[in-house]
Scaffold this motif. Structure first.
Motif, PDB file in Angstrom:
ATOM      1  N   ALA A 172       0.346  -1.595   0.076  1.00 51.99           N
ATOM      2  CA  ALA A 172      -0.293   0.000  -0.108  1.00 51.99           C
ATOM      3  C   ALA A 172       0.541   0.747   0.113  1.00 51.99           C
ATOM      4  CB  ALA A 172      -0.930   0.104   1.110  1.00 51.99           C
ATOM      5  N   SER A 173       2.452   0.931   0.975  1.00 55.88           N
ATOM      6  CA  SER A 173       3.174   2.185   0.644  1.00 55.88           C
ATOM      7  C   SER A 173       3.479   2.763  -0.118  1.00 55.88           C
ATOM      8  CB  SER A 173       3.952   2.051   1.574  1.00 55.88           C
ATOM      9  OG  SER A 173       2.953   2.200   3.261  1.00 55.88           O
ATOM     10  N   HIS A 174       3.688   1.762  -1.003  1.00 56.29           N
ATOM     11  CA  HIS A 174       4.333   1.670  -2.475  1.00 56.29           C
ATOM     12  C   HIS A 174       3.753   2.120  -3.542  1.00 56.29           C
ATOM     13  CE1 HIS A 174       7.826   0.217  -0.715  1.00 56.29           C
ATOM     14  NE2 HIS A 174       8.893  -0.168  -2.133  1.00 56.29           N
ATOM     15  N   ILE A 175       2.075   1.663  -3.504  1.00 59.61           N
ATOM     16  CA  ILE A 175       1.370   2.119  -4.335  1.00 59.61           C
ATOM     17  C   ILE A 175       1.281   3.937  -3.914  1.00 59.61           C
ATOM     18  CG2 ILE A 175      -1.032   1.857  -4.864  1.00 59.61           C
ATOM     19  CD1 ILE A 175      -0.746  -0.967  -5.109  1.00 59.61           C
ATOM     20  N   VAL A 176       1.262   3.811  -2.725  1.00 58.15           N
ATOM     21  CA  VAL A 176       0.690   5.600  -2.149  1.00 58.15           C
ATOM     22  C   VAL A 176       1.250   6.415  -2.954  1.00 58.15           C
ATOM     23  CG1 VAL A 176       0.422   7.091  -0.405  1.00 58.15           C
ATOM     24  CG2 VAL A 176      -0.820   5.024  -0.907  1.00 58.15           C
ATOM     25  N   ALA A 177       3.230   5.833  -2.487  1.00 63.49           N
ATOM     26  CA  ALA A 177       4.379   6.721  -2.733  1.00 63.49           C
ATOM     27  C   ALA A 177       4.383   7.413  -4.435  1.00 63.49           C
ATOM     28  CB  ALA A 177       5.037   6.201  -2.109  1.00 63.49           C
ATOM     29  N   VAL A 228       1.496  11.987  -9.302  1.00 59.69           N
ATOM     30  CA  VAL A 228       0.751  12.997  -9.591  1.00 59.69           C
ATOM     31  C   VAL A 228       1.135  14.219  -9.187  1.00 59.69           C
ATOM     32  CG1 VAL A 228      -1.148  14.486  -8.779  1.00 59.69           C
ATOM     33  CG2 VAL A 228      -1.076  11.952  -8.998  1.00 59.69           C
ATOM     34  N   PHE A 229       1.791  14.733  -8.492  1.00 60.66           N
ATOM     35  CA  PHE A 229       3.099  15.601  -7.734  1.00 60.66           C
ATOM     36  C   PHE A 229       3.927  16.175  -8.966  1.00 60.66           C
ATOM     37  CE2 PHE A 229       2.698  15.038  -2.865  1.00 60.66           C
ATOM     38  CZ  PHE A 229       1.063  15.683  -2.783  1.00 60.66           C
ATOM     39  N   GLY A 230       4.598  15.053  -9.508  1.00 59.20           N
ATOM     40  CA  GLY A 230       5.690  15.919 -11.014  1.00 59.20           C
ATOM     41  C   GLY A 230       4.691  16.479 -11.616  1.00 59.20           C
TER      42      GLY A 230
END
Length: 455
Positions: free
Chosen positions: A7-12, A18-20
């Motif tokens: 989950a953390s890898h997918i979120v990151a 998106v941020f990029g």
């Protein structure tokens, strides 16, 4: 290997993308906004200069000019400045906020950047004068900054909301996998039931099916193994008992003959087979899951009953001491029979592998710990770590099946307790200690309670 969360890898990963994209979009919007604002302000400069060009063609009114400087009322610091020169470059008229020196030299029509002004130069309508219109640089920069902030700031402010939404969405999507993980983690030797339907996504459905298939095979294999051990032990018990009886009778009849030593060996081996069979029955019971039953009972009472049973077994040169301090009752939850099997094996292990002329001490403490200590040579750490495995024995020459501590470990695991095997015993240079830690429910204290011993 370092652990990591899907989950953390997918979120990151999603948030980074998106941020990029938002950063690139912000930079693009900022560049476009700067270009558009600059273009609009330049158009304003050009428009003002063209209007002044027509005014210059008219005759100047002397009452509006004082020393070549126009004094319009209410002039702001960010207002446009201008200079009107003849073709030779002499200033004929300038605004109050325009410098006395020529803004652009040599005079050429077009846009120019100066340290404090953005300047547009053009000829008057009759081509008799140059008109220089200048915008203060700080005003232009402020206008561009505000335009960029209006365009980019909402994107920056929405980034935390995007992160929270992406995190919530990913975790919500992975919740069935977390439920599957918990269900798999709850399975063990005493619980091999198939995992129920968890509304898993199509990608995880094969995993669910494969795990249930594996659990089914394990359940059948363990059931077959337990059934074989139980049936074999039950079937062997009666023939072994009959064999023991006949061997003992024959040994008594031929005590004076030359076969006495051989018959004594037969009796000893028969007795050993009987003990191994009994241990197999206990192991089968310990691994069957009966220890999962939760009945509250008094642990001290169980241990005292076992001490009485071992009075005829322990050698006369040794003592079995029970020290419960000031405790009269210590209530725990579990299965009474399997708890009896647990301490019977631990005490029997201490008797069989202890040194002669030494005491065996059973200490019961109010924090739910029971310690059984016997004197023996120090057990190497490599052997000590494996003593709870089946058929693993220490360096002792005493006969044994190697199943006692394995049975105890199985029962302790199912009871939800902890067992620690220590050698040398704490505070001693040698010896062996088995420490069992129970969760305590009820403790009853006596004002005067002495240790009990079996002499």
């Amino acid at each position: 290997m370092k652990s990591w969360s899907l989950a953390s890898h997918i979120v990151a990963g999603v948030v980074a993308i998106v941020f990029g994209c938002l950063v690139l979009l912000s930079v693009s919007v900022a560049a476009f906004t700067r270009h558009e604002v600059t273009e609009r302000l330049d158009d304003s400069l050009q428009e003002v200069s063209e209007r002044l060009g027509f005014v210059v063609s008219m005759q100047f009114r002397q009452d509006q000019v004082q020393g070549g400087v126009a004094l319009p009322p209410g002039l702001d610091r960010d207002a446009l400045a201008y200079q009107i020169t003849d073709l030779a470059g002499h200033i004929v008229l300038r605004s109050q906020n325009a410098p006395p020196a020529l803004l652009v030299a040599p005079l050429t029509p077009g846009f120019f950047d100066r340290p404090h002004f953005r300047v547009f130069v053009t000829l008057s309508a009759k081509r008799t004068h140059y008109i220089l219109v200048a915008e203060p640089a700080f005003h232009r920069q402020e206008a561009i900054r505000r335009a960029i902030m209006i365009s980019v700031l909402p994107m920056i402010l929405i980034m935390p909301a995007i992160w929270l939404l992406v995190r919530w969405t990913v975790r919500r999507a992975l919740r069935p996998l977390v439920d599957l993980q918990k269900e798999i983690g709850s399975r063990g030797g005493a619980n091999l039931e198939p995992i129920p339907s968890l509304h898993l996504p199509d990608e995880a459905a094969p995993i669910h099916k494969a795990v249930n298939s594996l659990l089914d095979r394990l359940r059948k294999a363990l059931s077959t193994e337990r059934m074989f051990a139980t049936n074999a032990a039950h079937e062997l018990r009666n023939p072994i008992a009959a064999l023991m009886a006949q061997a003992q009778v024959l040994h008594e009849d031929l005590r004076e003959s030359g076969y006495a030593a051989r018959l004594e060996s037969v009796v000893g081996q028969t007795r050993r087979i009987s003990r191994t069979t009994e241990k197999l029955l206990q192991l089968s019971r310990a691994t069957s899951g009966v220890s999962l039953r939760r009945i509250q009972f008094d642990l001290i009472e169980i241990i005292l009953v076992l001490v009485d049973e071992f009075r005829d077994i322990i050698p006369p040169d040794r003592r079995l001491i029970v020290d419960s301090g000031c405790l009269d009752h210590l209530h725990i939850q579990g299965d009474v029979d399997t708890c009896g099997i647990l301490f019977r094996n631990l005490i029997e292990n201490a008797i069989n592998h202890g040194v002669t002329n030494t005491d065996i001490k059973v200490s019961i403490m109010a924090n739910g710990q029971v310690e059984i200590v016997n004197a023996c040579e120090t057990i190497p750490a490599a052997v000590l770590d494996r003593l709870a495995e089946p058929f693993i024995r220490g360096a002792s020459s005493t006969e044994g099946s190697g199943l006692g501590l394995s049975i105890a470990h199985n029962i302790v695991t199912q009871l939800g307790c902890q067992m620690a095997l220590l050698s040398p015993a704490p505070g001693q240079v040698s010896g062996f200690m088995a420490r069992i830690s129970f969760p305590v429910f009820t403790v009853v204290l006596l004002s005067d309670h002495e240790p009990q011993e079996n002499e």
